[in-house]
Write a protein that holds these residues in place. Structure first.
Motif, PDB file in Angstrom:
ATOM      1  N   GLU A  76       0.828  -1.208   0.000  1.00  0.00           N
ATOM      2  CA  GLU A  76       0.000   0.000   0.000  1.00  0.00           C
ATOM      3  C   GLU A  76       0.863   1.258   0.000  1.00  0.00           C
ATOM      4  OE1 GLU A  76      -2.508  -0.430   3.402  1.00  0.00           O
ATOM      5  OE2 GLU A  76      -3.715  -2.025   2.490  1.00  0.00           O
ATOM      6  N   ALA A  77       1.938   1.248   0.768  1.00  0.00           N
ATOM      7  CA  ALA A  77       2.833   2.410   0.808  1.00  0.00           C
ATOM      8  C   ALA A  77       3.499   2.618  -0.546  1.00  0.00           C
ATOM      9  CB  ALA A  77       3.883   2.224   1.897  1.00  0.00           C
ATOM     10  N   LEU A  78       3.902   1.535  -1.193  1.00  0.00           N
ATOM     11  CA  LEU A  78       4.527   1.645  -2.506  1.00  0.00           C
ATOM     12  C   LEU A  78       3.537   2.175  -3.538  1.00  0.00           C
ATOM     13  CD1 LEU A  78       7.064   1.110  -4.187  1.00  0.00           C
ATOM     14  CD2 LEU A  78       6.224  -1.200  -4.556  1.00  0.00           C
ATOM     15  N   THR A  79       2.297   1.718  -3.470  1.00  0.00           N
ATOM     16  CA  THR A  79       1.267   2.203  -4.386  1.00  0.00           C
ATOM     17  C   THR A  79       1.027   3.696  -4.192  1.00  0.00           C
ATOM     18  OG1 THR A  79       0.206   0.036  -4.374  1.00  0.00           O
ATOM     19  CG2 THR A  79      -1.114   1.893  -5.123  1.00  0.00           C
ATOM     20  N   GLU A  80       0.976   4.134  -2.949  1.00  0.00           N
ATOM     21  CA  GLU A  80       0.793   5.566  -2.682  1.00  0.00           C
ATOM     22  C   GLU A  80       1.963   6.380  -3.208  1.00  0.00           C
ATOM     23  OE1 GLU A  80      -0.033   6.424   1.413  1.00  0.00           O
ATOM     24  OE2 GLU A  80      -1.697   4.991   1.491  1.00  0.00           O
ATOM     25  N   MET A  81       3.192   5.867  -3.044  1.00  0.00           N
ATOM     26  CA  MET A  81       4.369   6.587  -3.539  1.00  0.00           C
ATOM     27  C   MET A  81       4.328   6.699  -5.056  1.00  0.00           C
ATOM     28  SD  MET A  81       7.921   5.809  -1.554  1.00  0.00           S
ATOM     29  CE  MET A  81       7.932   4.093  -1.954  1.00  0.00           C
ATOM     30  N   ILE A  82       3.968   5.603  -5.722  1.00  0.00           N
ATOM     31  CA  ILE A  82       3.936   5.620  -7.189  1.00  0.00           C
ATOM     32  C   ILE A  82       2.864   6.577  -7.688  1.00  0.00           C
ATOM     33  CG2 ILE A  82       3.348   4.211  -9.207  1.00  0.00           C
ATOM     34  CD1 ILE A  82       4.765   1.875  -7.795  1.00  0.00           C
ATOM     35  N   GLU A  83       1.713   6.597  -7.025  1.00  0.00           N
ATOM     36  CA  GLU A  83       0.629   7.477  -7.457  1.00  0.00           C
ATOM     37  C   GLU A  83       0.940   8.948  -7.186  1.00  0.00           C
ATOM     38  OE1 GLU A  83      -2.750   5.908  -5.425  1.00  0.00           O
ATOM     39  OE2 GLU A  83      -3.081   4.339  -6.915  1.00  0.00           O
ATOM     40  N   SER A  84       1.783   9.237  -6.197  1.00  0.00           N
ATOM     41  CA  SER A  84       2.071  10.622  -5.856  1.00  0.00           C
ATOM     42  C   SER A  84       3.133  11.253  -6.752  1.00  0.00           C
ATOM     43  CB  SER A  84       2.511  10.732  -4.394  1.00  0.00           C
ATOM     44  OG  SER A  84       3.778  10.139  -4.214  1.00  0.00           O
ATOM     45  N   VAL A  85       3.879  10.447  -7.500  1.00  0.00           N
ATOM     46  CA  VAL A  85       4.923  10.971  -8.376  1.00  0.00           C
ATOM     47  C   VAL A  85       4.269  11.480  -9.655  1.00  0.00           C
ATOM     48  CG1 VAL A  85       6.968  10.381  -9.728  1.00  0.00           C
ATOM     49  CG2 VAL A  85       6.653   9.402  -7.458  1.00  0.00           C
ATOM     50  N   PRO A  86       4.496  12.755  -9.965  1.00  0.00           N
ATOM     51  CA  PRO A  86       3.909  13.279 -11.207  1.00  0.00           C
ATOM     52  C   PRO A  86       4.605  12.667 -12.425  1.00  0.00           C
ATOM     53  CG  PRO A  86       5.310  14.927 -10.197  1.00  0.00           C
ATOM     54  CD  PRO A  86       5.248  13.764  -9.258  1.00  0.00           C
ATOM     55  N   THR A  87       3.843  12.472 -13.479  1.00  0.00           N
ATOM     56  CA  THR A  87       4.402  11.932 -14.711  1.00  0.00           C
ATOM     57  C   THR A  87       5.119  13.056 -15.439  1.00  0.00           C
ATOM     58  OG1 THR A  87       2.540  10.426 -14.845  1.00  0.00           O
ATOM     59  CG2 THR A  87       3.840  10.708 -16.840  1.00  0.00           C
ATOM     60  N   PRO A  88       6.428  12.886 -15.687  1.00  0.00           N
ATOM     61  CA  PRO A  88       7.174  13.960 -16.369  1.00  0.00           C
ATOM     62  C   PRO A  88       6.653  14.168 -17.790  1.00  0.00           C
ATOM     63  CG  PRO A  88       8.581  12.033 -15.979  1.00  0.00           C
ATOM     64  CD  PRO A  88       7.251  11.755 -15.374  1.00  0.00           C
ATOM     65  N   GLY A  89       6.457  15.427 -18.136  1.00  0.00           N
ATOM     66  CA  GLY A  89       6.029  15.773 -19.483  1.00  0.00           C
ATOM     67  C   GLY A  89       4.537  15.657 -19.722  1.00  0.00           C
ATOM     68  N   LEU A  90       3.783  15.274 -18.713  1.00  0.00           N
ATOM     69  CA  LEU A  90       2.342  15.104 -18.895  1.00  0.00           C
ATOM     70  C   LEU A  90       1.682  16.462 -19.135  1.00  0.00           C
ATOM     71  CD1 LEU A  90      -0.027  13.090 -18.836  1.00  0.00           C
ATOM     72  CD2 LEU A  90      -0.291  13.634 -16.417  1.00  0.00           C
ATOM     73  N   GLY A  91       0.987  16.605 -20.231  1.00  0.00           N
ATOM     74  CA  GLY A  91       0.264  17.824 -20.545  1.00  0.00           C
ATOM     75  C   GLY A  91       1.092  18.872 -21.271  1.00  0.00           C
ATOM     76  N   GLU A  92       2.353  18.591 -21.548  1.00  0.00           N
ATOM     77  CA  GLU A  92       3.191  19.584 -22.237  1.00  0.00           C
ATOM     78  C   GLU A  92       2.943  19.601 -23.746  1.00  0.00           C
ATOM     79  OE1 GLU A  92       7.263  18.962 -21.208  1.00  0.00           O
ATOM     80  OE2 GLU A  92       6.953  19.393 -19.102  1.00  0.00           O
ATOM     81  N   LEU A  93       2.628  18.427 -24.314  1.00  0.00           N
ATOM     82  CA  LEU A  93       2.447  18.340 -25.751  1.00  0.00           C
ATOM     83  C   LEU A  93       1.005  17.960 -26.061  1.00  0.00           C
ATOM     84  CD1 LEU A  93       5.708  16.384 -26.630  1.00  0.00           C
ATOM     85  CD2 LEU A  93       5.309  18.844 -26.783  1.00  0.00           C
ATOM     86  N   ILE A  94       0.427  18.634 -27.040  1.00  0.00           N
ATOM     87  CA  ILE A  94      -0.938  18.335 -27.461  1.00  0.00           C
ATOM     88  C   ILE A  94      -0.905  17.982 -28.938  1.00  0.00           C
ATOM     89  CG2 ILE A  94      -3.269  19.230 -27.743  1.00  0.00           C
ATOM     90  CD1 ILE A  94      -2.661  21.158 -25.453  1.00  0.00           C
ATOM     91  N   ASP A  95      -1.504  16.849 -29.285  1.00  0.00           N
ATOM     92  CA  ASP A  95      -1.558  16.417 -30.683  1.00  0.00           C
ATOM     93  C   ASP A  95      -2.750  17.089 -31.358  1.00  0.00           C
ATOM     94  OD1 ASP A  95      -1.320  15.162 -33.087  1.00  0.00           O
ATOM     95  OD2 ASP A  95      -1.813  13.154 -32.346  1.00  0.00           O
ATOM     96  N   VAL A  96      -2.490  18.126 -32.147  1.00  0.00           N
ATOM     97  CA  VAL A  96      -3.577  18.865 -32.768  1.00  0.00           C
ATOM     98  C   VAL A  96      -3.942  18.305 -34.141  1.00  0.00           C
ATOM     99  CG1 VAL A  96      -3.125  21.005 -31.519  1.00  0.00           C
ATOM    100  CG2 VAL A  96      -1.947  20.556 -33.684  1.00  0.00           C
ATOM    101  N   LEU A  97      -3.180  17.323 -34.649  1.00  0.00           N
ATOM    102  CA  LEU A  97      -3.459  16.759 -35.952  1.00  0.00           C
ATOM    103  C   LEU A  97      -4.444  15.595 -35.881  1.00  0.00           C
ATOM    104  CD1 LEU A  97       0.157  16.781 -37.465  1.00  0.00           C
ATOM    105  CD2 LEU A  97      -1.692  18.418 -37.851  1.00  0.00           C
ATOM    106  N   ALA A  98      -4.676  15.075 -34.724  1.00  0.00           N
ATOM    107  CA  ALA A  98      -5.533  13.896 -34.589  1.00  0.00           C
ATOM    108  C   ALA A  98      -6.980  14.197 -34.674  1.00  0.00           C
ATOM    109  CB  ALA A  98      -5.271  13.223 -33.239  1.00  0.00           C
TER     110      ALA A  98
END
Length: 58
Positions: free
Chosen positions: A36-58
């Motif tokens: 449970e502690a490991l799951t909480e740690m993994i969920e609390s780490v932000p994903t690097p680069g998330l939301g920086e790029l948007i695919d406008v061609l799709a």
């Protein structure tokens, strides 16, 4: 082997079994808490680069 010796042997085996079960129960509890502690740690780490790029061609 007489009845008294068999009784003592059986009692010793039963005691060992009970101790083993108690230890395994504690190990399982510890593993659940660690998981449970490991799951909480993994969920609390932000994903690097998330939301920086948007695919406008799709």
């Amino acid at each position: 082997m007489d009845v008294a010796a068999m009784s003592l042997s059986l009692s010793a085996c039963e005691t060992n079994t009970n101790i083993s079960l108690a230890m395994m129960s504690k190990v399982l509890d510890t593993a659940e808490v660690a998981g449970e502690a490991l799951t909480e740690m993994i969920e609390s780490v932000p994903t690097p680069g998330l939301g920086e790029l948007i695919d406008v061609l799709a």
